[in-house]
Scaffold this active site. Structure first.
Site, short mmCIF file in Angstrom:
data_model
loop_
_atom_site.label_atom_id
_atom_site.label_comp_id
_atom_site.label_asym_id
_atom_site.label_seq_id
_atom_site.Cartn_x
_atom_site.Cartn_y
_atom_site.Cartn_z
N ARG A 53 -2.14 45.15 -18.26
CA ARG A 53 -1.40 45.65 -17.10
C ARG A 53 -1.13 47.13 -17.36
O ARG A 53 -1.51 47.66 -18.41
CB ARG A 53 -0.11 44.84 -16.80
CG ARG A 53 0.50 44.09 -17.91
CD ARG A 53 1.15 44.93 -18.94
NE ARG A 53 2.02 45.92 -18.35
CZ ARG A 53 2.35 47.06 -18.88
NH1 ARG A 53 1.89 47.41 -20.08
NH2 ARG A 53 3.14 47.92 -18.27
N GLY A 54 -0.48 47.78 -16.39
CA GLY A 54 -0.36 49.23 -16.47
C GLY A 54 -1.57 49.83 -15.77
O GLY A 54 -2.72 49.43 -16.02
N ALA A 55 -1.30 50.81 -14.89
CA ALA A 55 -2.37 51.30 -14.01
C ALA A 55 -3.63 51.77 -14.75
O ALA A 55 -4.74 51.33 -14.42
CB ALA A 55 -1.80 52.42 -13.12
N ARG A 90 -5.20 42.95 -8.28
CA ARG A 90 -3.84 43.50 -8.09
C ARG A 90 -3.94 44.68 -7.10
O ARG A 90 -4.78 45.55 -7.27
CB ARG A 90 -3.23 43.98 -9.41
CG ARG A 90 -2.83 42.83 -10.32
CD ARG A 90 -1.97 43.29 -11.48
NE ARG A 90 -0.59 43.51 -11.10
CZ ARG A 90 0.32 44.05 -11.91
NH1 ARG A 90 -0.02 44.45 -13.12
NH2 ARG A 90 1.57 44.21 -11.52
N GLN A 203 8.90 44.20 -19.06
CA GLN A 203 7.92 45.03 -19.79
C GLN A 203 8.61 46.03 -20.71
O GLN A 203 8.04 46.43 -21.73
CB GLN A 203 7.01 45.79 -18.81
CG GLN A 203 6.02 44.92 -18.07
CD GLN A 203 6.54 44.50 -16.72
OE1 GLN A 203 7.74 44.31 -16.52
NE2 GLN A 203 5.66 44.34 -15.75
N ASP A 244 2.06 53.80 -10.71
CA ASP A 244 0.85 53.04 -10.38
C ASP A 244 0.02 53.72 -9.31
O ASP A 244 -1.18 53.46 -9.19
CB ASP A 244 1.23 51.63 -9.92
CG ASP A 244 1.70 50.84 -11.11
OD1 ASP A 244 2.87 51.00 -11.50
OD2 ASP A 244 0.87 50.12 -11.69
N ASN A 254 6.06 53.02 -8.39
CA ASN A 254 6.11 52.53 -9.78
C ASN A 254 6.89 51.22 -9.80
O ASN A 254 7.37 50.74 -8.77
CB ASN A 254 6.76 53.58 -10.69
CG ASN A 254 6.59 53.25 -12.16
OD1 ASN A 254 5.48 52.91 -12.58
ND2 ASN A 254 7.64 53.33 -12.94
N LYS A 255 7.02 50.65 -10.96
CA LYS A 255 7.68 49.35 -11.15
C LYS A 255 9.01 49.29 -10.40
O LYS A 255 9.78 50.26 -10.41
CB LYS A 255 7.88 49.13 -12.66
CG LYS A 255 8.54 47.83 -13.05
CD LYS A 255 7.86 46.60 -12.49
CE LYS A 255 6.39 46.54 -12.84
NZ LYS A 255 5.67 45.49 -12.06
O1 MRU Z 1 3.27 45.45 -13.36
P1 MRU Z 1 2.83 46.39 -14.45
O2 MRU Z 1 3.33 46.00 -15.80
O3 MRU Z 1 1.33 46.60 -14.42
O4 MRU Z 1 3.52 47.76 -14.06
C1 MRU Z 1 3.29 48.88 -14.84
C2 MRU Z 1 4.05 50.07 -14.40
O5 MRU Z 1 4.79 50.03 -13.45
C3 MRU Z 1 3.79 51.34 -15.13
O6 MRU Z 1 4.93 52.17 -15.09
C4 MRU Z 1 2.63 52.08 -14.46
O7 MRU Z 1 1.50 51.26 -14.35
C5 MRU Z 1 2.26 53.30 -15.21
S1 MRU Z 1 1.34 52.87 -16.63
C6 MRU Z 1 0.98 54.17 -17.58
#
Ligand code: MRU
Length: 367
Positions: A53-55, A90, A203, A244, A254-255
């Protein structure tokens, strides 16, 4: 970065060269397990179920997923099918679309028999480019931490608040929001990180705290609602978060919960920085509220994972039987609440002119 002292990335080619290996992030921080991905379906599941996970890491995994699809069947039909399967995994992180489109643009003009080699090499390049972009983000962001250290008279650690996990686990290596913290720590600037736990999937508590601990960076996990209080009491020098998807006008998705931190930072005059590599910018969008927000399963809200006193990892229900959970996974922070964007090319205003000053090659008109 290192796991128990051994340098690692989050995705790498398997020893036999036939697949890729990833760290199963759903098992952290309690167990460290790797998983082998052999097919595009396995890559898509790893993204959907958040083993990765993470963009940026979602993008790199999708790039390898396209390559794995070409190994099995390099036909035009399978190229289109693989793109669709991955794209649907996603919806919010634009790096996913970016990586798929990048691979499609490379592969479509090629003869089928040439596609696997080209896709495999491009996926490796995308992974390497991500490492290099994140390292540069770290260098630029470190300068901002240095400024905060000097502003505090070099008398105490710089207190940095972060949300979710935008560390090396969210990228191929280094991270985005956490890269400046690693670079500052490695350069001898004392830092302390307030880690938002980041419900519902935690996370921050499970991943950010774990990776900061592996690197020896001082940190404290806080509940998601503590940030405003800490800012009111002068205990946060700056916030750095990841994203993201950021529109070309500087709106930041973002999250979930990022927006509330930005509001609190604005009210308390705490700088609110967003770190991102170029592929996280959606040049086609001029309004953050057009970004599709992923709605995830409500059991992520109604249940929590943890290790009990006997050392057994369990999932427990935390709401009364019959109560429903709502689970929007991301929110949008308007550009006006963002102090600066930190990219691999430098630091800029969260605005179209700011982003274009760093990325002048991007076309003016997008549909
Ligand atoms: O749902 P996730 O864990 O994929 O969400 C991740 C985030 O929100 C991060 O802040 C974002 O992807 C930036 S990652 C460098």
């Amino acid at each position: 970065m290192k796991v128990n002292g051994t340098p690692m990335r989050t995705i790498w080619v398997s020893d036999d060269g036939e697949a890729v290996d990833i760290i199963d992030q759903t098992k952290l921080p309690f167990e460290f397990e790797t998983v082998r991905l052999e097919t595009v379906q396995e890559a898509a599941h790893a993204i959907f179920d958040m083993l990765v996970r993470g963009a940026p890491l979602i993008g790199a995994t999708a790039a390898y997923g396209m390559a794995l699809a070409m190994k099995d069947d390099p036909s035009d039909e399978n190229l289109a099918h693989a793109s669709k399967v991955l794209f649907e995994a996603r919806p919010t992180a634009v790096n996913l679309r970016w990586a798929i489109e990048d691979q499609k643009a490379l592969l479509e003009p090629l003869k089928p028999e040439k596609r696997f080699d080209a896709a495999w090499k491009r996926a490796a390049d995308i992974a390497d480019e991500d490492v290099s972009m994140c390292s540069s983000i770290g260098d630029h962001g470190k300068d901002l931490i240095q400024i905060a250290y000097e502003k505090a008279g070099k008398s105490r650690p710089v207190n940095i608040l972060t949300h979710c996990n935008a560390g090396w686990l969210a990228t191929v290596d280094w991270g985005t929001a956490i890269a400046p913290i690693y670079k500052a720590h490695d350069a001898g600037i004392p830092v302390h990180v307030w880690v938002d736990e980041t419900r519902p999937r935690n996370q921050g508590a499970s991943l950010t705290a774990w990776e900061l601990g592996q690197h020896g960076v001082p940190h404290t996990v806080i509940v998601d609602n503590a940030g405003g209080h800490l800012m009111q009491h002068g205990k946060v020098d700056l916030c750095i978060v990841g994203t993201d998807r950021t529109t070309r006008t500087g709106d930041v998705c973002n999250k979930i919960g990022t927006y509330l931190k930005a509001l609190a930072a604005h009210d308390n005059k705490v700088p609110f920085y967003v770190a991102l590599p170029g592929p996280t910018i959606d040049w086609k969008l001029d309004d953050g509220f057009k970004i599709p927000i992923e709605e995830r399963d409500d059991t992520e809200v109604t249940r929590m994972n943890g290790k009990d006193r006997d050392g057994v990892v369990r999932s427990v229900r935390i709401v009364a039987e019959g109560s429903k959970g709502g689970n929007p996974a991301f929110d949008v922070t308007p550009a006006r609440l963002v102090t600066k964007l930190i990219t691999e090319r430098g630091v800029c205003e969260a605005s179209e002119s700011g982003l274009r000053s760093l990325f002048p090659e991007m076309p003016e008109a997008w549909s």
